[in-house]
Design an enzyme around this catalytic site. Structure first.
Site, PDB file in Angstrom:
ATOM      1  N   LYS A  79      30.454  10.611  80.722  1.00  0.00           N
ATOM      2  CA  LYS A  79      31.647  11.391  80.361  1.00  0.00           C
ATOM      3  C   LYS A  79      32.745  10.446  79.884  1.00  0.00           C
ATOM      4  O   LYS A  79      32.915   9.356  80.440  1.00  0.00           O
ATOM      5  CB  LYS A  79      32.113  12.193  81.580  1.00  0.00           C
ATOM      6  CG  LYS A  79      33.244  13.182  81.276  1.00  0.00           C
ATOM      7  CD  LYS A  79      33.592  14.018  82.508  1.00  0.00           C
ATOM      8  CE  LYS A  79      34.700  15.011  82.229  1.00  0.00           C
ATOM      9  NZ  LYS A  79      35.030  15.842  83.421  1.00  0.00           N
ATOM     10  N   SER A 154      35.112  20.781  82.717  1.00  0.00           N
ATOM     11  CA  SER A 154      35.433  19.927  81.589  1.00  0.00           C
ATOM     12  C   SER A 154      34.303  18.985  81.169  1.00  0.00           C
ATOM     13  O   SER A 154      34.351  18.424  80.076  1.00  0.00           O
ATOM     14  CB  SER A 154      36.674  19.087  81.911  1.00  0.00           C
ATOM     15  OG  SER A 154      36.403  18.221  82.993  1.00  0.00           O
ATOM     16  N   SER A 178      34.433  20.789  87.457  1.00  0.00           N
ATOM     17  CA  SER A 178      34.039  20.303  86.137  1.00  0.00           C
ATOM     18  C   SER A 178      32.643  19.718  86.016  1.00  0.00           C
ATOM     19  O   SER A 178      32.190  19.440  84.905  1.00  0.00           O
ATOM     20  CB  SER A 178      35.041  19.257  85.643  1.00  0.00           C
ATOM     21  OG  SER A 178      36.155  19.915  85.115  1.00  0.00           O
TER      22      SER A 178
HETATM   23  N1  GLN Z   1      38.739  23.689  85.141  1.00  0.00           N
HETATM   24  C1  GLN Z   1      39.509  23.038  86.152  1.00  0.00           C
HETATM   25  C2  GLN Z   1      40.801  22.543  85.568  1.00  0.00           C
HETATM   26  O1  GLN Z   1      41.033  22.837  84.457  1.00  0.00           O
HETATM   27  C3  GLN Z   1      38.719  21.933  86.764  1.00  0.00           C
HETATM   28  C4  GLN Z   1      38.693  20.740  85.915  1.00  0.00           C
HETATM   29  C5  GLN Z   1      37.965  19.602  86.548  1.00  0.00           C
HETATM   30  O2  GLN Z   1      37.248  19.750  87.516  1.00  0.00           O
HETATM   31  N2  GLN Z   1      38.213  18.447  86.007  1.00  0.00           N
HETATM   32  O3  GLN Z   1      41.587  21.880  86.174  1.00  0.00           O
END
Ligand code: GLN
Length: 489
Positions: A79, A154, A178
């Site tokens: 990532k 994400s 995410s």
């Molecule tokens: N979708 C969640 C957010 O927007 C989690 C994102 C994540 O785990 N990095 O914060």
């Protein structure tokens, strides 16, 4: 042989038996990426050429005995918020668009020692803020099961890359879901480790008290192996814990007899799609058949965990992202006369709208006068959420929920309505708030053929328990043998 469809443990067997060489494997992935990346767009930076060179070098080192790891020559996707020396780390943001880290994250150092090969840096929501990978400043990653739908986020690039066989496995990061939510949307396995199990050194911070790096893999065995590689105390991360070194593959017993599973009714209420519920119900029946003791429980966290998460995560983000000021890192606006112009214009031009929204609201929640009403309240609610889980784990080994209320949605479906998008995390955020481990595994597909994910949550440092529960279900149901992404257009 379809090399790119093999799991990592299968690749290891083929290397061991000399049916395949390291170079053949890397080349097979390079060909697969050349064929499918146009459709999927999983990578911000593709490293196939470098990877082939590296494969040849590693092959040499294995031959002359310099490298003995059985992970030598295994490719991986990373990532793009995990620092890789000499290779861009953009966090999906214009503000870090040309940023090249001078050092490797601790997890990458570990990979280098084993001889893993980085195939590329995967796309993500900007600074890991989002649930669809649509907030990336660079491209939209497509879900390999249906190219009109999002891969989740994400870590959408990592999950899509694993599902599309562009990499055998990948790293993601999980602050509120995410890793698990994109794994669920893409029909692969994703694990968010206990807070403190994996070093965060070299992971670009979103919300430091919630962030964890974790595996995204084709199956549970690979997940256990990748966790073996990344877990462990690191003096560069003071929140990483000193723990006995475990071999997580040893926990995969293919037996859940007597395992106590709690199913919180609050995670099956309004807003959870009916087909998702039905598939989870089937999974529950399967666990009973396999000898687990499954009971409905009440876990009163769902209601406030989302609000708690979004206050804490944004407050921390507003502070963490203060370092991107146009001076020390990455993008600098060309329009400036004063120092303040540099700050303001670089940040205004460099950050996308979702990141700005969070910096603004996070700063607000921390400001004097509102601190007690928001941030302090959220910290108190965090304790309540943790206590609720503690109570549940006094009685149960595993808590079973959907990973996401829905299957993958279409592009644009939620991106204009942030609140709708935030609801996609309703099942995952409480796990980060309490610092627990959670795994998502596929448990079937809906009527349109889209994967549905099941989340298994464990007590702190009980990765072995949830990995074994996931493995046992996987062995009994064989998702990968029954369903494949079709790249539907
Ligand atoms: N979708 C969640 C957010 O927007 C989690 C994102 C994540 O785990 N990095 O914060």
């Amino acid at each position: 042989m379809d090399i790119t469809n093999l799991t990592v443990h299968e690749l290891q067997e083929k290397l061991e038996s000399k049916e395949l060489t390291i170079t053949e494997i890397t080349k097979a992935y390079a060909d697969r990426i050349a064929e499918k990346e146009n459709d999927v767009q999983a990578f911000i930076t593709s490293l196939t050429e470098e990877a082939i060179k590296q494969a040849e070098e590693i092959e040499e080192k294995v031959k002359n005995g310099e490298l003995t790891s059985n992970f030598a020559g295994i490719p991986i996707g990373i990532k793009d918020n995990i620092c890789t020396k000499g290779v861009k780390t953009t966090c999906g943001s214009k503000i870090l668009g040309n940023f090249v880290s001078p050092y490797d994250a601790t997890v990458i150092e570990k990979f280098n020692k084993e001889g893993l090969i980085n195939l590329g840096k995967t796309n993500m929501d900007e600074f890991a803020m989002g649930s669809s990978t649509e907030t990336s400043a660079f491209q939209k990653t497509k879900n390999p099961w249906n190219l009109n739908t999002v891969p989740g986020g994400s870590s959408g690039g990592s999950a899509a890359a694993v599902a599309a066989n562009l990499v055998p496995w990948a790293l993601g990061s999980d602050t509120g879901g995410s890793i698990r939510q994109p794994a669920s949307f893409c029909g692969v396995v994703g694990l968010k480790p206990t807070y403190g199990l994996v070093s965060r050194s070299g992971l670009v911070a979103y919300a430091s008290s919630l962030d964890q790096i974790g595996p995204i893999t084709k199956d549970v065995y690979d997940c256990a192996m990748l966790l073996n590689l990344i877990a462990g105390h690191d003096e560069k991360d003071t929140t990483s814990m000193e723990r006995p070194k475990l071999d997580y593959t040893k926990a995969l017993k293919n037996d859940v007899k007597g395992l106590k599973i709690g199913v919180p009714k609050e995670f099956f209420g309004e807003g959870i799609n009916e087909e998702v519920k039905a598939k989870l119900q089937e999974a529950i029946e399967k666990y009973k058949e396999l000898g687990a003791e499954v009971e409905e429980i009440s876990l009163d966290v769902a209601e406030y965990s989302l609000a708690t998460y979004y206050i804490i995560a944004w407050a921390e983000a507003s502070s963490n992202l203060g370092r991107f000021d146009g001076i020390r890192y990455g993008y600098r606006s060309e329009k400036f006369e004063t120092l303040k112009d540099i700050y303001v214009n670089s940040r205004s031009e460099g950050f996308g709208p979702e990141v700005k929204r969070r910096i603004l609201l996070g700063t607000y929640a921390l400001s004097s006068g509102y601190y007690d009403a928001y941030y302090k309240k959220a910290q108190q609610a965090r304790t309540l959420v943790t206590n609720e889980f503690d109570k549940a784990f006094a009685k149960y080994d595993v808590i079973l929920t959907p990973t996401s209320p829905t299957v993958a949605f279409e592009f644009g479906e939620k991106s204009d309505n942030p609140l709708e998008m935030y609801l996609a995390d309703i099942c995952t955020v409480s796990v980060n708030i309490a610092g627990l481990p959670g795994i998502s595994i596929p448990c079937g597909v809906d009527s349109k053929g889209m994967p549905i994910g099941m989340q298994l949550i464990g007590n702190k440092f009980a990765e072995e328990t949830i990995l074994n529960a996931a493995y046992t279900y996987e062995q009994a149901t064989k998702f990968r043998e029954n369903y494949k992404p079709e790249f539907k257009k």
